[in-house]
Design a protein around this motif. Structure first.
Motif, PDB file in Angstrom:
ATOM      1  N   PHE A 136       0.774  -1.348   0.076  1.00 52.94           N
ATOM      2  CA  PHE A 136      -0.037   0.069  -0.037  1.00 52.94           C
ATOM      3  C   PHE A 136       1.253   1.190  -0.057  1.00 52.94           C
ATOM      4  O   PHE A 136       0.645   2.115  -0.778  1.00 52.94           O
ATOM      5  CB  PHE A 136      -0.922   0.126   1.263  1.00 52.94           C
ATOM      6  N   GLN A 137       2.042   1.293   0.770  1.00 50.32           N
ATOM      7  CA  GLN A 137       2.942   2.426   0.655  1.00 50.32           C
ATOM      8  C   GLN A 137       3.425   2.627  -0.458  1.00 50.32           C
ATOM      9  O   GLN A 137       3.886   3.796  -0.909  1.00 50.32           O
ATOM     10  CB  GLN A 137       3.715   2.159   1.911  1.00 50.32           C
ATOM     11  N   ARG A 138       3.650   1.459  -1.300  1.00 51.96           N
ATOM     12  CA  ARG A 138       4.440   1.310  -2.726  1.00 51.96           C
ATOM     13  C   ARG A 138       3.644   2.347  -3.585  1.00 51.96           C
ATOM     14  O   ARG A 138       3.741   2.970  -4.352  1.00 51.96           O
ATOM     15  CB  ARG A 138       5.003   0.017  -2.779  1.00 51.96           C
ATOM     16  N   CYS A 139       2.062   1.739  -3.422  1.00 53.62           N
ATOM     17  CA  CYS A 139       1.296   2.275  -4.133  1.00 53.62           C
ATOM     18  C   CYS A 139       0.958   4.018  -4.113  1.00 53.62           C
ATOM     19  O   CYS A 139       0.901   4.747  -4.840  1.00 53.62           O
ATOM     20  CB  CYS A 139      -0.170   1.716  -4.334  1.00 53.62           C
ATOM     21  N   LEU A 140       1.219   4.209  -2.892  1.00 54.57           N
ATOM     22  CA  LEU A 140       1.047   5.529  -2.547  1.00 54.57           C
ATOM     23  C   LEU A 140       2.383   6.383  -3.117  1.00 54.57           C
ATOM     24  O   LEU A 140       1.979   7.830  -3.577  1.00 54.57           O
ATOM     25  CB  LEU A 140       0.867   5.987  -1.002  1.00 54.57           C
ATOM     26  N   ASP A 141       3.330   5.810  -3.172  1.00 52.71           N
ATOM     27  CA  ASP A 141       4.469   6.312  -3.582  1.00 52.71           C
ATOM     28  C   ASP A 141       4.539   6.642  -5.199  1.00 52.71           C
ATOM     29  O   ASP A 141       4.773   7.797  -5.726  1.00 52.71           O
ATOM     30  CB  ASP A 141       5.771   5.690  -3.477  1.00 52.71           C
ATOM     31  N   LEU A 142       3.814   5.368  -5.924  1.00 55.42           N
ATOM     32  CA  LEU A 142       3.658   5.866  -7.341  1.00 55.42           C
ATOM     33  C   LEU A 142       2.691   6.792  -7.707  1.00 55.42           C
ATOM     34  O   LEU A 142       2.909   7.475  -8.790  1.00 55.42           O
ATOM     35  CB  LEU A 142       3.455   4.291  -7.686  1.00 55.42           C
ATOM     36  N   TYR A 143       1.760   6.908  -6.836  1.00 52.79           N
ATOM     37  CA  TYR A 143       0.402   7.802  -7.251  1.00 52.79           C
ATOM     38  C   TYR A 143       0.634   9.159  -6.723  1.00 52.79           C
ATOM     39  O   TYR A 143       0.243  10.028  -7.548  1.00 52.79           O
ATOM     40  CB  TYR A 143      -0.712   7.162  -6.536  1.00 52.79           C
ATOM     41  N   LEU A 144       1.187   9.232  -5.540  1.00 51.12           N
ATOM     42  CA  LEU A 144       1.224  10.742  -4.795  1.00 51.12           C
ATOM     43  C   LEU A 144       2.594  11.479  -4.852  1.00 51.12           C
ATOM     44  O   LEU A 144       2.450  12.410  -4.832  1.00 51.12           O
ATOM     45  CB  LEU A 144       0.721  10.395  -3.397  1.00 51.12           C
ATOM     46  N   ALA A 145       3.606  10.637  -5.083  1.00 47.55           N
ATOM     47  CA  ALA A 145       4.969  11.163  -5.058  1.00 47.55           C
ATOM     48  C   ALA A 145       5.433  11.858  -6.180  1.00 47.55           C
ATOM     49  O   ALA A 145       5.282  11.583  -7.266  1.00 47.55           O
ATOM     50  CB  ALA A 145       6.258  10.143  -4.621  1.00 47.55           C
ATOM     51  N   PRO A 146       5.579  13.238  -6.088  1.00 47.20           N
ATOM     52  CA  PRO A 146       5.994  13.984  -7.346  1.00 47.20           C
ATOM     53  C   PRO A 146       7.233  13.474  -7.816  1.00 47.20           C
ATOM     54  O   PRO A 146       8.404  13.296  -7.000  1.00 47.20           O
ATOM     55  CB  PRO A 146       5.826  15.326  -6.885  1.00 47.20           C
ATOM     56  N   ARG A 147       7.401  13.497  -9.167  1.00 43.84           N
ATOM     57  CA  ARG A 147       8.687  13.219  -9.785  1.00 43.84           C
ATOM     58  C   ARG A 147       8.876  14.281 -10.839  1.00 43.84           C
ATOM     59  O   ARG A 147       8.063  14.791 -11.519  1.00 43.84           O
ATOM     60  CB  ARG A 147       8.644  11.777 -10.496  1.00 43.84           C
ATOM     61  N   MET A 148      10.074  14.597 -11.027  1.00 45.26           N
ATOM     62  CA  MET A 148      10.579  15.460 -12.019  1.00 45.26           C
ATOM     63  C   MET A 148      11.963  14.713 -12.649  1.00 45.26           C
ATOM     64  O   MET A 148      12.671  13.929 -12.076  1.00 45.26           O
ATOM     65  CB  MET A 148      10.838  16.997 -11.480  1.00 45.26           C
ATOM     66  N   LEU A 149      11.937  15.205 -13.737  1.00 42.25           N
ATOM     67  CA  LEU A 149      13.227  14.917 -14.270  1.00 42.25           C
ATOM     68  C   LEU A 149      14.490  15.750 -14.020  1.00 42.25           C
ATOM     69  O   LEU A 149      14.286  17.016 -14.266  1.00 42.25           O
ATOM     70  CB  LEU A 149      12.999  15.232 -16.225  1.00 42.25           C
ATOM     71  N   LYS A 150      15.646  15.120 -13.586  1.00 42.03           N
ATOM     72  CA  LYS A 150      16.685  15.769 -13.029  1.00 42.03           C
ATOM     73  C   LYS A 150      17.713  16.236 -14.301  1.00 42.03           C
ATOM     74  O   LYS A 150      17.819  15.163 -14.886  1.00 42.03           O
ATOM     75  CB  LYS A 150      17.513  14.852 -12.248  1.00 42.03           C
ATOM     76  N   LYS A 151      17.739  17.414 -14.413  1.00 43.16           N
ATOM     77  CA  LYS A 151      18.562  17.977 -15.566  1.00 43.16           C
ATOM     78  C   LYS A 151      19.942  17.901 -15.258  1.00 43.16           C
ATOM     79  O   LYS A 151      20.414  18.441 -14.420  1.00 43.16           O
ATOM     80  CB  LYS A 151      18.188  19.494 -16.071  1.00 43.16           C
ATOM     81  N   THR A 152      20.832  17.529 -16.138  1.00 41.54           N
ATOM     82  CA  THR A 152      22.236  17.309 -15.870  1.00 41.54           C
ATOM     83  C   THR A 152      23.043  18.329 -16.690  1.00 41.54           C
ATOM     84  O   THR A 152      22.467  18.499 -18.059  1.00 41.54           O
ATOM     85  CB  THR A 152      22.649  15.851 -16.130  1.00 41.54           C
ATOM     86  N   SER A 153      23.849  19.002 -16.120  1.00 44.91           N
ATOM     87  CA  SER A 153      24.592  19.937 -16.817  1.00 44.91           C
ATOM     88  C   SER A 153      25.647  19.465 -17.647  1.00 44.91           C
ATOM     89  O   SER A 153      26.539  18.325 -16.850  1.00 44.91           O
ATOM     90  CB  SER A 153      25.071  21.302 -15.947  1.00 44.91           C
ATOM     91  N   ASN A 154      26.125  19.812 -18.648  1.00 41.98           N
ATOM     92  CA  ASN A 154      27.287  19.328 -19.590  1.00 41.98           C
ATOM     93  C   ASN A 154      28.205  20.484 -19.517  1.00 41.98           C
ATOM     94  O   ASN A 154      29.071  20.370 -20.525  1.00 41.98           O
ATOM     95  CB  ASN A 154      26.687  18.945 -20.984  1.00 41.98           C
ATOM     96  N   LEU A 155      28.392  20.929 -18.321  1.00 46.14           N
ATOM     97  CA  LEU A 155      29.650  21.896 -18.374  1.00 46.14           C
ATOM     98  C   LEU A 155      30.831  21.268 -18.251  1.00 46.14           C
ATOM     99  O   LEU A 155      30.975  20.329 -17.183  1.00 46.14           O
ATOM    100  CB  LEU A 155      29.326  23.008 -17.092  1.00 46.14           C
TER     101      LEU A 155
END
Length: 797
Positions: A407-426
């Motif tokens: 149940f906690q795993r389902c909450l993580d997939l449904y409620l946890a915000p996710r964003m793409l981490k941008k990697t710098s090429n400097l």
């Protein structure tokens, strides 16, 4: 007739006189002729005669005539039938008056000639050329005493003096009143000897008042009597200025008091003058407002006929398609969707050895740990499970928390915000600031060249003479050693038996003098056989000049109020070159010379303003520049080019102007505990070291906050130092290292200083958590000398 009877007679005559004061004043000055009977003129002459006798008597007392001269005035007034005043007005001259004037010729011959020249014009001022013709006489500083008994000449001279313009002096609007009783009537204080209270609450005593006769006589000679008012609150006369008189006249005439006020200025329309289109009023509505308008009826019927005839039509409605293609713009959405990337779900962490069904023995908890885990709150437990050993896989039961974890795993997939981490090429090299190559910034100290050994304790301080040939060092073993820098030879040793906290050479090249802080004493010495005879003689004269008695010893008592004593050192110390010994109440921690070589400042362990003292060597005088100081003082320093004095407390650096005796600015390095400071030779930059491993660079023209903060050391910074000839500065730390920096200060104020780390020098051993205690640049070479807690002194070139 006695003096008292004469005064009573003058009071009675003054009381019965009917003519105004102004008319009598003008008649006495000879400007208005009044025709009168013989009896009235005779009585007037007698009155003027006696009034002028009384005036002469008072002026004689005010100007300093003796009792004999005052007696001569009184005798002449009793014996002669005509007074001096009446004879001068009528132009008569008797033999007695000529003899009196001749007798006074010897006392004020020049002044009589000036007075006679002043009376020639009567209505005109004395010519400046005629005044300059009499040599040695100040025409604007003559008194009645200088004219002798010729009162008319003195009166004519007073008319020639320029009028005094009161100007702003008579305007009391900006002054604070002396009497602070406010609106309390002054009549309430008639029975008291005071008239009120000042701002400090002290009584203001009632000034002495004169009788009406004295006021009348004073008004006769006062040309400003008609422009003087009475201030009842302060019981004094106030002379009105021209502006104040003009205001009074305008008020009496019914005009506006302010002459500059323009009552015919253009009107400022604060509110609009335009009439409203729908004004609000309380009039009842008219009858026409209840009846339908005939003209509106005709207008409406005209529009109706136009609609029926088709001249006015309704616009056609825009009818769009009922059905449309959902995938019509699919090509456009394809590119946007293609650019989107799928965000993967967070992964579950892999199980560890403790989660195994048969973990190793070291992962299994003890009974005490198990009990502690069970008693702890679920939110405070490090893990949500206890490792268990089942031996075989068959013995493993069903997992009791399986549903909760899913149940906690389902909450993580449904409620946890996710964003793409941008990697710098400097490129990492782009993040490094572009600094010049250290090889292009040579010369600077890079390697150890010489080791000076001889001290048995920590070497706390070192100092190089202005010539750059000799080195002084002070140690905890109670000795001061003189070294030859080029060879490392110890030329001389002074033993004092107490810890030497600081040694400093005098920066003046004309003398060869050094100062050392030994315990609670400040000793001044001259190394023997170190310089030529001429410099030796000048140095001894500078150090011992204060022991000779001088004329201003009685005037200056600063030394009596300070716990400082200038003494002659013992004979044993005199034999080795010690000239002066200054005893203080607390241990001396630091000694700093002024650039001219006559003044030096000391810092003691005493609390308060007495910890910082300034001494003058040539006069053996001591001053305390600060009565109170905020915080414990850590270090002091003189400015190299300006009359400024820098005082570093635990958290701040305050800069004082010794000439103006005021605080200029307070530097805020942001450190918890300041250890040392130094000023750039040009005087516009300051570096501050602290025990919290940080060095701050200040630009005095820029801000009170650090321009650059550097933290490269791993331990506390003990000393910071600028080079007097090269663009270098160094920091010494308890980690046993010395950091060398390139610090270029440009003449262009728009260009910031350039700070480049150059070299890390290591060689001193760390003893009892103490490393390098002092460092100093050579005055003429790009060399660095350092002193450490290991008892060694090293030369870096």
């Amino acid at each position: 007739m006695g003096v008292k009877s004469k005064i009573n007679q003058r009071k009675r005559r003054a009381a019965t006189r009917d003519s105004p004061i102004e008319t009598e004043k003008l008649v006495g000055a000879g400007k208005i002729d009044i025709e009168s009977d013989g009896e009235e003129s005779s009585s007037s002459d007698v009155t003027e005669e006696e009034d002028f006798d009384e005036m002469l008597q008072e002026m004689a007392e005010d100007q300093g005539f003796g009792s004999e001269e005052a007696g001569e005035f009184e005798d002449e007034g009793n014996s002669d039938e005509e007074s001096i005043h009446s004879s001068d007005i009528e132009g008569a001259s008797s033999e007695e008056s000529e003899s009196e004037l001749d007798s006074n010729e010897s006392d004020g011959e020049v002044l009589q000639r000036v007075a006679s020249h002043a009376t020639d014009g009567q209505d005109t001022a004395v010519d400046s050329e005629s005044e300059a013709a009499v040599e040695g006489v100040d025409m604007e500083k003559l008194t009645i005493r200088d004219f002798g008994k010729d009162v008319e000449s003195w009166k004519a001279y007073r008319k020639t003096l320029p009028q005094i313009d009161a100007g702003y002096a008579s305007d009391s609007s900006t002054e604070e009143p002396a009497n602070t009783i406010g609106n309390v009537p002054i009549e309430w204080y008639e029975d008291y000897p005071h008239i009120g209270y000042d701002v400090d609450g002290k009584r203001i005593m009632r000034p002495a008042t004169s009788d009406e006769l004295d006021k009348f006589l004073a008004n006769m000679d006062d040309p400003d009597v008609f422009r003087t008012g009475r201030d009842e609150a302060n019981q004094q006369d106030v002379k009105l200025s021209e502006k104040e008189i003009d205001i009074i006249r305008r008020i009496q005439g019914g005009a506006i008091p302010d002459a500059e006020f323009n009552q015919y200025e253009d009107t400022v329309e604060w509110f609009t003058s335009q009439t409203m289109q729908t004004p609000l009023h309380a009039a009842p509505p008219s009858k026409a407002s209840f009846l339908p308008s005939k003209w509106e009826h005709k207008r409406v019927m005209k529009i109706v006929r136009a609609i029926r005839q088709g001249h006015i039509t309704r616009p056609a409605a825009d009818q769009g398609p009922k059905y449309y293609d959902v995938w019509a713009n699919a090509a456009e959405l394809t590119g946007a969707r293609a650019r989107r990337q799928r965000l993967a779900a967070p992964r579950i962490p892999l199980p560890t050895h403790a989660e195994s069904y048969h973990p190793p023995a070291e992962y299994l908890p003890t009974e005490e740990e198990r009990q502690k885990w069970l008693e702890a709150d679920p939110d405070e437990r490090k893990t949500d499970y206890l490792p268990q050993d089942f031996g075989t896989l068959r013995a493993v039961p069903g997992y009791g928390r399986f549903i909760q974890e899913r149940f906690q795993r389902c909450l993580d997939l449904y409620l946890a915000p996710r964003m793409l981490k941008k990697t710098s090429n400097l490129d990492p090299e782009q993040l490094v600031p572009k600094l010049p190559d250290p090889r292009d910034l040579r010369p600077f100290p890079a390697a150890e060249a010489l080791l000076y050994s001889g001290h048995t304790g920590r070497v706390r301080t070192i100092s190089v003479d202005p010539t750059g040939l000799w080195l002084l060092s002070g140690s905890d073993d109670g000795s001061v050693r003189l070294w030859e820098i080029a060879t490392g030879r110890c030329a001389q040793t002074w033993s004092f038996g107490q810890t030497v906290h600081k040694v400093a050479w005098c920066p003046s090249a004309d003398v060869c003098v050094f100062a050392a802080a030994v315990g609670s004493r400040l000793v001044v010495g001259i190394p023997p056989h170190l310089c030529d005879s001429q410099k030796q003689l000048v140095s001894e004269e500078l150090a011992r000049a204060g022991f000779a008695p001088s004329a201003d010893d009685d005037d200056d008592d600063d030394d009596d109020t300070l716990p400082v004593s200038w003494d002659v050192p013992p004979s044993a110390e005199q034999a080795v070159g010690i000239c002066v010994s200054v005893s203080m109440r607390a241990a001396v921690k630091s000694v700093v010379w002024h650039r001219r070589g006559d003044y030096l400042a000391t810092l003691t362990a005493e609390e308060g303003g007495g910890s910082v003292l300034v001494h003058q060597l040539s006069k053996h005088k001591t001053q305390r520049p600060f009565r109170k100081l905020k915080g414990a003082v850590q270090s002091v320093c003189f400015h190299p080019t300006r009359p400024w004095f820098l005082v570093a407390t635990q958290r701040y650096v305050r800069i004082y102007n010794l000439a103006q005796q005021q605080l200029i600015k307070t530097l805020q390095p942001g450190a918890k505990w300041i250890s040392s400071l130094d000023v750039h030779p040009q005087g516009d930059n300051v570096i501050v070291g602290s025990y919290d491993k940080k060095m701050a660079w200040f630009d005095l023209d820029l801000s009170v906050k650090p321009y650059r903060s550097i933290r490269y050391h791993r331990q506390a910074i003990r000393q910071v130092q600028f080079s007097r000839k090269f663009p270098l500065f160094a920091t010494a730390s308890d980690d046993g290292s010395i950091q060398i920096y390139h610090g270029m200060v440009y003449q262009d104020l728009n260009q910031n200083p350039l700070i480049v780390p150059l070299k890390v020098l290591r060689g001193h051993a760390v003893c009892s958590s103490l490393g390098v205690l002092d460092c100093l640049f050579h005055p003429t070479q790009p060399w660095l000398l350092s002193a450490g807690a290991d008892g060694s002194i090293r030369l870096w070139t």
